[in-house]
Write a protein that holds these residues in place. Sequence first.
Motif, PDB file in Angstrom:
ATOM      1  N   PHE A 233      -1.433 -13.205   2.867  1.00  7.95           N
ATOM      2  CA  PHE A 233      -1.872 -12.383   3.999  1.00  7.95           C
ATOM      3  C   PHE A 233      -1.877 -10.902   3.618  1.00  7.95           C
ATOM      4  O   PHE A 233      -2.856 -10.179   3.842  1.00  7.95           O
ATOM      5  CB  PHE A 233      -0.954 -12.640   5.188  1.00  7.95           C
ATOM      6  CG  PHE A 233      -0.976 -11.544   6.219  1.00  7.95           C
ATOM      7  CD1 PHE A 233      -2.106 -11.322   7.008  1.00  7.95           C
ATOM      8  CD2 PHE A 233       0.127 -10.725   6.407  1.00  7.95           C
ATOM      9  CE1 PHE A 233      -2.128 -10.303   7.958  1.00  7.95           C
ATOM     10  CE2 PHE A 233       0.112  -9.713   7.345  1.00  7.95           C
ATOM     11  CZ  PHE A 233      -1.014  -9.499   8.126  1.00  7.95           C
ATOM     12  N   LEU A 234      -0.774 -10.436   3.019  1.00  6.43           N
ATOM     13  CA  LEU A 234      -0.689  -9.033   2.629  1.00  6.43           C
ATOM     14  C   LEU A 234      -1.725  -8.702   1.556  1.00  6.43           C
ATOM     15  O   LEU A 234      -2.360  -7.630   1.601  1.00  6.43           O
ATOM     16  CB  LEU A 234       0.726  -8.727   2.127  1.00  6.43           C
ATOM     17  CG  LEU A 234       1.852  -8.843   3.185  1.00  6.43           C
ATOM     18  CD1 LEU A 234       3.212  -8.681   2.523  1.00  6.43           C
ATOM     19  CD2 LEU A 234       1.662  -7.807   4.287  1.00  6.43           C
ATOM     20  N   LEU A 235      -1.913  -9.618   0.608  1.00  9.89           N
ATOM     21  CA  LEU A 235      -2.874  -9.383  -0.474  1.00  9.89           C
ATOM     22  C   LEU A 235      -4.301  -9.285   0.056  1.00  9.89           C
ATOM     23  O   LEU A 235      -5.051  -8.340  -0.260  1.00  9.89           O
ATOM     24  CB  LEU A 235      -2.759 -10.501  -1.505  1.00  9.89           C
ATOM     25  CG  LEU A 235      -3.739 -10.445  -2.683  1.00  9.89           C
ATOM     26  CD1 LEU A 235      -3.462  -9.209  -3.539  1.00  9.89           C
ATOM     27  CD2 LEU A 235      -3.614 -11.708  -3.539  1.00  9.89           C
ATOM     28  N   VAL A 236      -4.690 -10.259   0.902  1.00  7.39           N
ATOM     29  CA  VAL A 236      -6.056 -10.292   1.421  1.00  7.39           C
ATOM     30  C   VAL A 236      -6.299  -9.125   2.376  1.00  7.39           C
ATOM     31  O   VAL A 236      -7.377  -8.518   2.382  1.00  7.39           O
ATOM     32  CB  VAL A 236      -6.324 -11.647   2.115  1.00  7.39           C
ATOM     33  CG1 VAL A 236      -7.653 -11.629   2.856  1.00  7.39           C
ATOM     34  CG2 VAL A 236      -6.311 -12.757   1.091  1.00  7.39           C
ATOM     35  N   TRP A 237      -5.283  -8.824   3.190  1.00  9.25           N
ATOM     36  CA  TRP A 237      -5.430  -7.687   4.100  1.00  9.25           C
ATOM     37  C   TRP A 237      -5.691  -6.396   3.307  1.00  9.25           C
ATOM     38  O   TRP A 237      -6.612  -5.624   3.596  1.00  9.25           O
ATOM     39  CB  TRP A 237      -4.168  -7.564   4.947  1.00  9.25           C
ATOM     40  CG  TRP A 237      -4.220  -6.469   5.985  1.00  9.25           C
ATOM     41  CD1 TRP A 237      -5.335  -5.813   6.435  1.00  9.25           C
ATOM     42  CD2 TRP A 237      -3.107  -5.893   6.658  1.00  9.25           C
ATOM     43  NE1 TRP A 237      -4.985  -4.881   7.379  1.00  9.25           N
ATOM     44  CE2 TRP A 237      -3.622  -4.899   7.544  1.00  9.25           C
ATOM     45  CE3 TRP A 237      -1.735  -6.122   6.635  1.00  9.25           C
ATOM     46  CZ2 TRP A 237      -2.800  -4.136   8.369  1.00  9.25           C
ATOM     47  CZ3 TRP A 237      -0.921  -5.371   7.466  1.00  9.25           C
ATOM     48  CH2 TRP A 237      -1.437  -4.392   8.326  1.00  9.25           C
ATOM     49  N   GLY A 238      -4.880  -6.195   2.265  1.00  5.60           N
ATOM     50  CA  GLY A 238      -5.056  -4.995   1.459  1.00  5.60           C
ATOM     51  C   GLY A 238      -6.391  -4.980   0.730  1.00  5.60           C
ATOM     52  O   GLY A 238      -7.096  -3.958   0.700  1.00  5.60           O
ATOM     53  N   TYR A 239      -6.774  -6.105   0.148  1.00  2.71           N
ATOM     54  CA  TYR A 239      -8.029  -6.169  -0.604  1.00  2.71           C
ATOM     55  C   TYR A 239      -9.226  -5.984   0.326  1.00  2.71           C
ATOM     56  O   TYR A 239     -10.188  -5.264  -0.007  1.00  2.71           O
ATOM     57  CB  TYR A 239      -8.116  -7.510  -1.324  1.00  2.71           C
ATOM     58  CG  TYR A 239      -9.356  -7.663  -2.182  1.00  2.71           C
ATOM     59  CD1 TYR A 239      -9.489  -6.949  -3.377  1.00  2.71           C
ATOM     60  CD2 TYR A 239     -10.389  -8.502  -1.786  1.00  2.71           C
ATOM     61  CE1 TYR A 239     -10.627  -7.081  -4.159  1.00  2.71           C
ATOM     62  CE2 TYR A 239     -11.527  -8.640  -2.565  1.00  2.71           C
ATOM     63  CZ  TYR A 239     -11.642  -7.922  -3.751  1.00  2.71           C
ATOM     64  OH  TYR A 239     -12.770  -8.056  -4.517  1.00  2.71           O
ATOM     65  N   SER A 240      -9.182  -6.638   1.492  1.00  3.04           N
ATOM     66  CA  SER A 240     -10.288  -6.522   2.446  1.00  3.04           C
ATOM     67  C   SER A 240     -10.418  -5.084   2.952  1.00  3.04           C
ATOM     68  O   SER A 240     -11.534  -4.571   3.109  1.00  3.04           O
ATOM     69  CB  SER A 240     -10.059  -7.481   3.617  1.00  3.04           C
ATOM     70  OG  SER A 240     -11.106  -7.381   4.552  1.00  3.04           O
ATOM     71  N   PHE A 241      -9.291  -4.439   3.191  1.00  7.27           N
ATOM     72  CA  PHE A 241      -9.330  -3.055   3.644  1.00  7.27           C
ATOM     73  C   PHE A 241      -9.878  -2.143   2.552  1.00  7.27           C
ATOM     74  O   PHE A 241     -10.630  -1.192   2.821  1.00  7.27           O
ATOM     75  CB  PHE A 241      -7.927  -2.605   4.058  1.00  7.27           C
ATOM     76  CG  PHE A 241      -7.849  -1.161   4.472  1.00  7.27           C
ATOM     77  CD1 PHE A 241      -8.407  -0.757   5.680  1.00  7.27           C
ATOM     78  CD2 PHE A 241      -7.233  -0.217   3.664  1.00  7.27           C
ATOM     79  CE1 PHE A 241      -8.352   0.589   6.058  1.00  7.27           C
ATOM     80  CE2 PHE A 241      -7.179   1.111   4.036  1.00  7.27           C
ATOM     81  CZ  PHE A 241      -7.727   1.516   5.242  1.00  7.27           C
TER      82      PHE A 241
END
Length: 803
Positions: A233-241
């Motif tokens: 979740f943290l990885l995808v949130w950061g990458y998507s942002f």
Amino acid sequence: MPSYNIPPDLIGLSAEELNASHSNYGFNEPAELKKGAWYTLLLDILKEPMLLLLIAVSIIYVIVGNYSEALFMLGAIIAVSGISFYQDSRSRKALEALEKLNEPLSTVVRQGKIMQIPTREIAVGDLCLIEEGKMINADGEIVYSSDFSVNEAAMTGETYSVFKSTDTEDKKVYSGTLVVSVMAVFRVEQIGSLTKLGKIGKSIHDIKEEASPLHLQITRFVKWMAAIGIAVFLLVWGYSFWLSRDIIQSLLTGLTLAMSILPEEIPVAFTTFMALGAWKLMQEGIIIKRSSVVETLGSTTVICTDKTGTITENSMQLKALYDYKTDRIFEGDAFDAPELSELIENAMWSSEPVPFDPMEKTIHRVYEETQAQDRPKDFRMIHEYPLEGKPPMMTHIFEDAAGTRIIAAKGAPEALLEVSNLSDSEKEKLRRKISDLGKQGYRLLGVGKAQFEGDSFPQRQQDFAFEFLGFTVFYDPPKPGIQQVFRQIYDAGIKVKVITGDNADTTNAIAKQAGIINDGMAVNGADVVQLPQDRLGVISRETTLFTRMFPEAKLATVNALKENGEVVAMLGDGVNDAPALKAAHIGVAMGNKGTEIAKAAAQIVITNDDLGKLITAIAAGRRIYANIKKAVQYIISIHIPIILTVSLPVLLNWIYPNIFTPVHVIFMELVMGPTCSIVYENEPMEKNTMRQKPRKMTETFLNIRELGISIIQGVAITAGVLFVYQYAVHQGQPEETTRAMVFTTMIFANVFLCLVNRSFVYSVFESMKNRNMLFPPPCHWRHLILTFRLLVRPRFCRFLPAE
């Protein structure tokens, strides 16, 4: 329940007095936390991670002004919590029904009538009637008794029974103690947590129940997946942002992926499977006290069973009487012979005045049929030696008004021979006769009498000089169909051990008649307790018949089997079985002839004393374990394509990166939850399940092969879903149509996966023949109708704001 002639002045509480007592003192139950109301259950559900994620997504939709999506998510919250509420309520009601059925009954005198009531309804001031073999369930003072003695080991640690009456200095009885002989009536003074035992036991409620191996494995797996979900979740949130610079959209993407990873269906499925499994067994007459025992049942490798009443009918037919003086055996039609009068009389005197045991009931009946005089009315018991010794015997001392005294004893023939005044040659002759009759499956009781002047009776009954009179010859035939039961046990790869108080010859004969496989010699209980631990381990593994067993020997045998790595189911009904029942992985008590202390020590109670019911329970345990595995494999398989379909378009920066939104994921969660915890729970047992060896308790829940199958299934579904995604894109389809096609493919894959995972042994076409009332064809048609609507109304799938 035996009938007793209690004094007419013992009236008991009236209805008004009973209501007042309950109002003032409450009910006879321990002080513990009140059971949660429906709103407490609902609040617990709303604390679950999946519901918290849904609430977070709903708040985000409200913040960005997408009220239609927020409203849909609110509906999803209601649906998910409703399903969880229904499943939890169903499980809780099943467990409450088990608790209610398992609640012991107590006998009270109210308004002059003897009645049985649930133990929790005992009130202060009640007159409780307690009898041999029963547990006392409140504190009070004796107001009437008949040759009453009680074992207070639970309070004092003293193993000897204590005689009490209205004339003794100590007239008190206490909850948790055990009645050893005849009966008493006591007035209740303390109940529930205010009893002596209740005050001691308050700390018990703080002790947590040990989780089962399967539960621990599932908990570890879910925690592991949850940790991965947080990290991704943290990885995808950061990458998507980083790609979009849109914190709200990237947060939604991360939450969607977290929802897809979290396998919250697994613990729900486990709880539901166990509770409903226990509830279904209750319908079969098998009371499961703790639902997690259902899991252990399927792993049973050894069944330790009593002989009398479990393998045999417990009818105890008196086949013959052997009279020592005439050295003759008299058959049933000659019991009225004058030569037998002394033998029959002393057999009756040595039995309980109000018999419970089938053999003693038969002895009393034969006495009444053959003896002209009704002597018992003129005598009263002045002293009693309870059943004890290795092998055991018991002695009663009676006296009439004129001072005439009767001292009579009965018990194991070997015990009576040891204390008799016979020569060694006579004893050897009788031992051969005992052995010959035992080899025919007969059960023998030796009978003797003694003379004693004065009132300073010996401390031990074995110190009397007994005259040997003869023995009774009983036959307790094996139950009809018991051979088929043991054949099923052996077919299931389960070993059988017979643990009995009877002698070796009788036990061996009955075992052969019942179809028990035995190639070795029987082991005596006295030898068991003297063996070193390593030698006992070997003996317990190689021996089938354990005879002349007493509590310490039974407990030592069960512990030795456990040390050998066996999963032990112990069947018992008596007070002397309680330690072994408690120590076994699965303690099984008999509901009809079982004592209260045996039922209290056991985890399972078979209401009709049918050994075949244990096979039913083991089969249910194997079925439930297999179905849990199917459900978990289904959950893993379907989560993989959801996770990859959410993450890969984002990570690979495809044209429609947000192909699935939280709404799509939660919709599939609504499909998966009921499927795995309700549909799979109802799957029938597959063929040959009871012809396989028991699984090891220590084996991994999902092995590499099974986990590999789930991964392959998940990857295959992912490939199909992403192929449809790319096909739609290459055809120039807009995002809404592409989403509809991808979502439709996922739903079809879900339906097909449900069918495939119904069996990992047989083909889909074979498994579809298995009857499952919750998996009929109409269930599939509902999926198809929904899919059709999604295809023809693609705007239904437009859950993201228009750009």
